[in-house]
Design an enzyme around this catalytic site. Structure first.
Site, PDB file in Angstrom:
ATOM      1  N   SER A 194     -20.196  31.783  22.928  1.00 21.54           N
ATOM      2  CA  SER A 194     -21.309  32.178  23.478  1.00 21.54           C
ATOM      3  C   SER A 194     -22.078  32.981  22.742  1.00 21.54           C
ATOM      4  O   SER A 194     -22.193  32.771  21.502  1.00 21.54           O
ATOM      5  CB  SER A 194     -21.227  32.336  24.747  1.00 21.54           C
ATOM      6  OG  SER A 194     -22.354  32.327  25.672  1.00 21.54           O
ATOM      7  N   ASP A 308     -21.511  25.926  27.630  1.00 14.46           N
ATOM      8  CA  ASP A 308     -21.202  26.989  27.196  1.00 14.46           C
ATOM      9  C   ASP A 308     -19.609  27.222  26.991  1.00 14.46           C
ATOM     10  O   ASP A 308     -18.854  26.829  27.676  1.00 14.46           O
ATOM     11  CB  ASP A 308     -21.327  28.125  27.845  1.00 14.46           C
ATOM     12  CG  ASP A 308     -21.430  29.417  27.467  1.00 14.46           C
ATOM     13  OD1 ASP A 308     -20.451  29.875  26.934  1.00 14.46           O
ATOM     14  OD2 ASP A 308     -22.370  30.342  27.634  1.00 14.46           O
TER      15      ASP A 308
END
Length: 483
Positions: A194, A308
């Site tokens: 991320s 993600d």
């Protein structure tokens, strides 16, 4: 046991002996012995090779492009093999060593040397398609820093830095990276999940502290990246701003052409596994790695739906551990409470929310989605942290996960936490993993060496190789075979 016999086989026309000698001197600079063996030893008895290997901490075999028989012998004799190519030339039509020598497909790496006048690596894809290395490294020929990096790979002292996800709290990574650089700690591998992947891409591209700060400020602090609110059909935002900001910061850089080995992780919803990105367009991998479910639309790549990476692995220290045999430095910002309870207990009205400008951060539901995506169990968090040799835990209480304006306090927290962690060491970071292994019982060391790659991890598939390339895919970091 750790590998200590390495082979260097040329995949270019220019001799590589001088390069290998420089690597040997850099190995010896670490206080150990190293010996280089070339084709002049071809007529020696088997006992001679054994005596040389037993008499030195490390032995490097070197074979030039016009020595196929010696190259084949080297491949059989060594623990790991480096194929040495020229970044400014095309690869050979076939690997210089028969493909069947490496039965596990995991003990061959590629080093692409380039002329100092060539500013950045390029053409790596062609080499990967032909040679199928498990790992690849870029080095400027004659540059001490790059030679020393290869020497650290050999001695198990290469430093890998892994950065967790955490939204705006990941600004702490910038401060931690600055502290590591000030302390003289080399960074040989870097990766993350991320926002940790976004920040880690900067050092992997060779950005200075100032360049990293500039790009992150432009992309996140000054731009309100999640401000393009959308009707919540697939996600709360269009992510058009994020896509444009990724394009502006990273252009069309290919991951395989990055000066340092780099990885980003995303979660593959199609396969239900962690996706490890080491190749392909950097901004596409980063866009997938930060696609928080419900906040940004997923990324579709090679027919796979990606979100993600923090959903499955917010702190991918295990990925770094299997890529790098040396010490792993981890910066984890996932330990703190990330949702403002007061904002949920007394949410503002729609009109007050719009008039106050708070809409630029997204509605409070964005915090809930972001926190939910990066939430791991205590057992998972402890296991991930245990994979590191140096763990840095910046405090970030009071910083909302979507507070993109909280740049200065976030960076300061990371810097102070890293300085404190470094000050607690009784030796250089480079020796941490070797000391850890030396202190561990023999059974534990064997378990560390033979641990398999997690079953929930896949690598982004490489595009089909060009004509003449072998179709077999090499694996990750291999381990020395018994000889």
């Amino acid at each position: 046991t750790e590998p200590n016999v390495f082979g260097f086989v040329s995949a270019r026309d220019k001799p590589i002996r001088a390069f290998v000698e420089r690597v040997a001197r850099a190995v010896e600079a670490q206080g150990v012995t190293c010996h280089v063996i070339d084709s002049s030893a071809l007529s020696s008895a088997a006992e001679w090779f054994s005596r040389v290997e037993e008499a030195h901490d490390y032995v490097l075999y070197v074979a030039e492009a016009d020595e196929p028989n010696w190259a084949a012998l080297c491949a059989r004799q060594v623990d790991r093999l480096f194929l040495v190519g020229a970044a400014d030339h095309s690869p050979p039509p076939a690997p210089p060593v028969a493909d069947d020598w490496d039965d596990a497909g995991q003990r061959t790496d590629l080093i692409l040397l380039r002329d100092p006048r060539m500013p950045r690596p390029s053409n790596t894809r062609a080499w990967l398609d032909v040679l199928k290395p498990g790992r690849w490294f870029h080095a400027v020929e004659g540059l001490f820093e790059d030679t020393a990096r290869i020497a650290r790979l050999i001695t198990g002292s290469s430093v890998g830095v892994v950065l967790s996800g955490g939204g705006a709290r990941a600004y702490a990574h910038i401060g931690a990276l600055k502290a590591l650089r000030e302390a003289g700690t080399p960074i040989d591998f870097i990766g993350g999940a991320s926002m940790g992947a976004v920040i880690g891409a900067g050092p992997a591209l060779g950005w200075s502290d100032e360049e990293l700060e500039h790009h992150i400020r432009q992309a996140f602090v000054l731009s309100d990246p999640l401000a393009d609110i959308a009707p919540p059909i697939i996600a709360m935002t269009h992510a058009r701003k994020v896509k444009a900001l990724m394009k502006e910061a990273f252009g069309d850089v290919q991951m395989e052409d990055m000066p340092l080995p780099f990885f980003a992780v995303s979660t593959n919803l199609t396969a239900g596994k962690l996706e490890v990105h080491r190749e392909g367009t950097l901004r596409h991998a980063l866009r997938a790695s930060i696609s928080i479910p419900g906040v940004m639309p997923p990324v579709v790549m090679n027919g796979q739906v990606l979100v993600d990476g923090a959903v499955l692995r917010n702190f991918p220290s295990d990925v770094m551990r299997r890529l790098n045999s040396g010490p792993v430095v981890g910066v984890d910002v996932s330990q703190s409470r990330g949702v403002d309870a007061s904002a949920l207990e007394n949410p503002p009205s729609w009109w007050r929310w719009i008039l106050s400008g708070a809409w630029k951060h997204g509605p409070p539901i964005v915090s809930i989605l972001m926190r939910s995506a990066t939430l791991s169990s205590e057992a998972e968090r402890m296991q991930a942290r245990a994979e590191t040799d140096l763990l840095i835990l910046p405090p970030s209480d009071g910083v909302d996960i979507r507070d993109w304006k909280a740049y200065e306090p976030g960076v300061a927290a990371g810097y102070e936490a890293a300085r404190a962690a470094l000050d607690s060491l009784n030796g250089p970071v480079e020796t941490l993993h070797r000391r850890r292994r030396a202190d561990a019982p023999e059974e534990t060391v064997e378990e560390m060496a033979e641990e398999s790659f997690p079953q929930d991890v896949v690598e982004t598939p490489r595009p089909a190789p060009g004509p003449g390339a072998s179709g077999r895919r090499r694996g990750w970091l291999g381990l020395r075979r018994a000889r």
